[in-house]
Design a protein around this motif. Structure first.
Motif, PDB file in Angstrom:
ATOM      1  N   ASN A  82       1.334  -1.211  -0.053  1.00 33.26           N
ATOM      2  CA  ASN A  82      -0.354   0.054   0.109  1.00 33.26           C
ATOM      3  C   ASN A  82       1.019   1.491   0.130  1.00 33.26           C
ATOM      4  N   PRO A  83       0.824   1.840  -0.900  1.00 31.57           N
ATOM      5  CA  PRO A  83       1.580   3.088  -1.434  1.00 31.57           C
ATOM      6  C   PRO A  83       1.449   4.449  -0.333  1.00 31.57           C
ATOM      7  N   HIS A  84      -0.101   4.779   0.229  1.00 35.78           N
ATOM      8  CA  HIS A  84      -0.492   5.165   1.455  1.00 35.78           C
ATOM      9  C   HIS A  84       0.520   5.218   3.017  1.00 35.78           C
ATOM     10  N   LEU A  85       1.115   3.815   3.054  1.00 41.92           N
ATOM     11  CA  LEU A  85       1.963   3.024   4.345  1.00 41.92           C
ATOM     12  C   LEU A  85       3.469   4.006   3.604  1.00 41.92           C
ATOM     13  N   LEU A  86       3.605   4.045   2.727  1.00 41.40           N
ATOM     14  CA  LEU A  86       5.222   4.607   2.506  1.00 41.40           C
ATOM     15  C   LEU A  86       5.330   6.182   2.587  1.00 41.40           C
ATOM     16  N   LEU A 134      13.084  -2.660   0.690  1.00 43.07           N
ATOM     17  CA  LEU A 134      13.088  -3.442   0.090  1.00 43.07           C
ATOM     18  C   LEU A 134      12.143  -3.374  -1.213  1.00 43.07           C
ATOM     19  N   THR A 135      11.224  -3.073  -0.632  1.00 42.08           N
ATOM     20  CA  THR A 135       9.478  -2.843  -1.408  1.00 42.08           C
ATOM     21  C   THR A 135      10.049  -1.716  -2.706  1.00 42.08           C
ATOM     22  N   SER A 136      11.153  -0.938  -2.400  1.00 41.34           N
ATOM     23  CA  SER A 136      11.379  -0.417  -3.788  1.00 41.34           C
ATOM     24  C   SER A 136      12.881  -0.807  -4.172  1.00 41.34           C
ATOM     25  N   SER A 177       3.578   1.848  -9.516  1.00 44.83           N
ATOM     26  CA  SER A 177       4.123   3.231  -9.621  1.00 44.83           C
ATOM     27  C   SER A 177       4.292   4.196  -8.660  1.00 44.83           C
ATOM     28  N   GLU A 178       3.289   4.213  -8.076  1.00 47.67           N
ATOM     29  CA  GLU A 178       3.149   5.564  -6.859  1.00 47.67           C
ATOM     30  C   GLU A 178       4.711   5.129  -5.675  1.00 47.67           C
ATOM     31  N   ILE A 179       4.785   3.415  -5.480  1.00 48.90           N
ATOM     32  CA  ILE A 179       5.855   3.273  -4.415  1.00 48.90           C
ATOM     33  C   ILE A 179       7.509   3.524  -4.763  1.00 48.90           C
ATOM     34  N   MET A 180       7.189   3.195  -5.919  1.00 50.94           N
ATOM     35  CA  MET A 180       8.217   3.744  -7.006  1.00 50.94           C
ATOM     36  C   MET A 180       9.001   5.271  -6.312  1.00 50.94           C
ATOM     37  N   ARG A 181       7.824   5.804  -6.289  1.00 50.62           N
ATOM     38  CA  ARG A 181       8.355   7.660  -6.167  1.00 50.62           C
ATOM     39  C   ARG A 181       8.495   7.980  -4.983  1.00 50.62           C
TER      40      ARG A 181
END
Length: 139
Positions: free
Chosen positions: A33-37, A48-50, A112-116
Motif C-alpha cells: 500500500n503506497p499510502h503507508l510509505l 526492500l519494496t523499492s 508506480s506510487e511505491i517507486m516515487r
C-alpha cells in the motif's frame, strides 16, 4: 471463500508448489500500500519494496545485502531474518523478480506510487563479491 490477493495470485502463477513459502515471506517484507510509505522511508520493508520494484537497480541481491549488513549484525529483527531467508531460497532473486513482474502486470496502479516515494540510494554503494563475502566500495 476468501478472495485471493494479487500477491497470492502472482506467487501461485510463478512458483506453484512453493506459493505459501514465498507468499508468507513477501507479504511480510513488501509494503503493498503506497499510502503507508513515507518520503525517504528508512524501514527495511520500504527499502526492500523499492528495490524489488525498481527497474533501475540491476543487482538487487547485492544492494539488499549491503542494506542488511549496515543493520546491526546481532540484531534479532524479524525482517532481517526474513530477508536473509529470502536470499537463501532465491540467491539472485530471479523467482522474486518474476513474482514482482506478475504483480506489475496485474491491474493495480499503486505500484508506480511505491517507486516515487522511497529513496534507496542505489548509486552510493556497490558490493563486489570476494571469495567468501561481499566487500563494499563507494562509487
Amino acid at each position: 471463500m476468501k478472495e485471493r490477493t494479487q500477491l497470492e495470485i502472482a506467487c501461485a502463477e510463478v512458483v506453484g508448489d512453493y506459493t505459501n513459502q514465498y507468499y508468507d515471506l513477501l507479504s511480510n517484507l513488501l509494503i503493498m500500500n503506497p499510502h503507508l510509505l513515507k518520503k525517504d522511508d528508512t524501514r527495511l520493508t520500504a527499502q526492500l519494496t523499492s528495490i524489488l520494484f525498481s527497474e533501475e537497480v540491476e543487482d538487487k541481491a547485492h544492494l539488499i545485502c549491503s542494506i542488511i549488513e549496515t543493520i546491526d549484525t546481532k540484531s534479532d529483527d524479524k525482517f532481517v531474518k526474513q530477508v536473509k531467508f529470502l536470499l537463501e531460497i532465491d540467491p539472485v532473486l530471479d523467482t522474486t523478480k518474476q513474482i514482482i513482474d506478475k504483480l506489475k502486470a496485474l491491474p493495480d496502479t499503486n505500484y508506480s506510487e511505491i517507486m516515487r516515494k522511497v529513496n534507496i540510494h542505489k548509486h552510493e554503494m556497490k558490493l563486489y563479491r570476494s571469495r567468501d563475502a561481499y566487500a563494499k566500495r563507494r562509487i
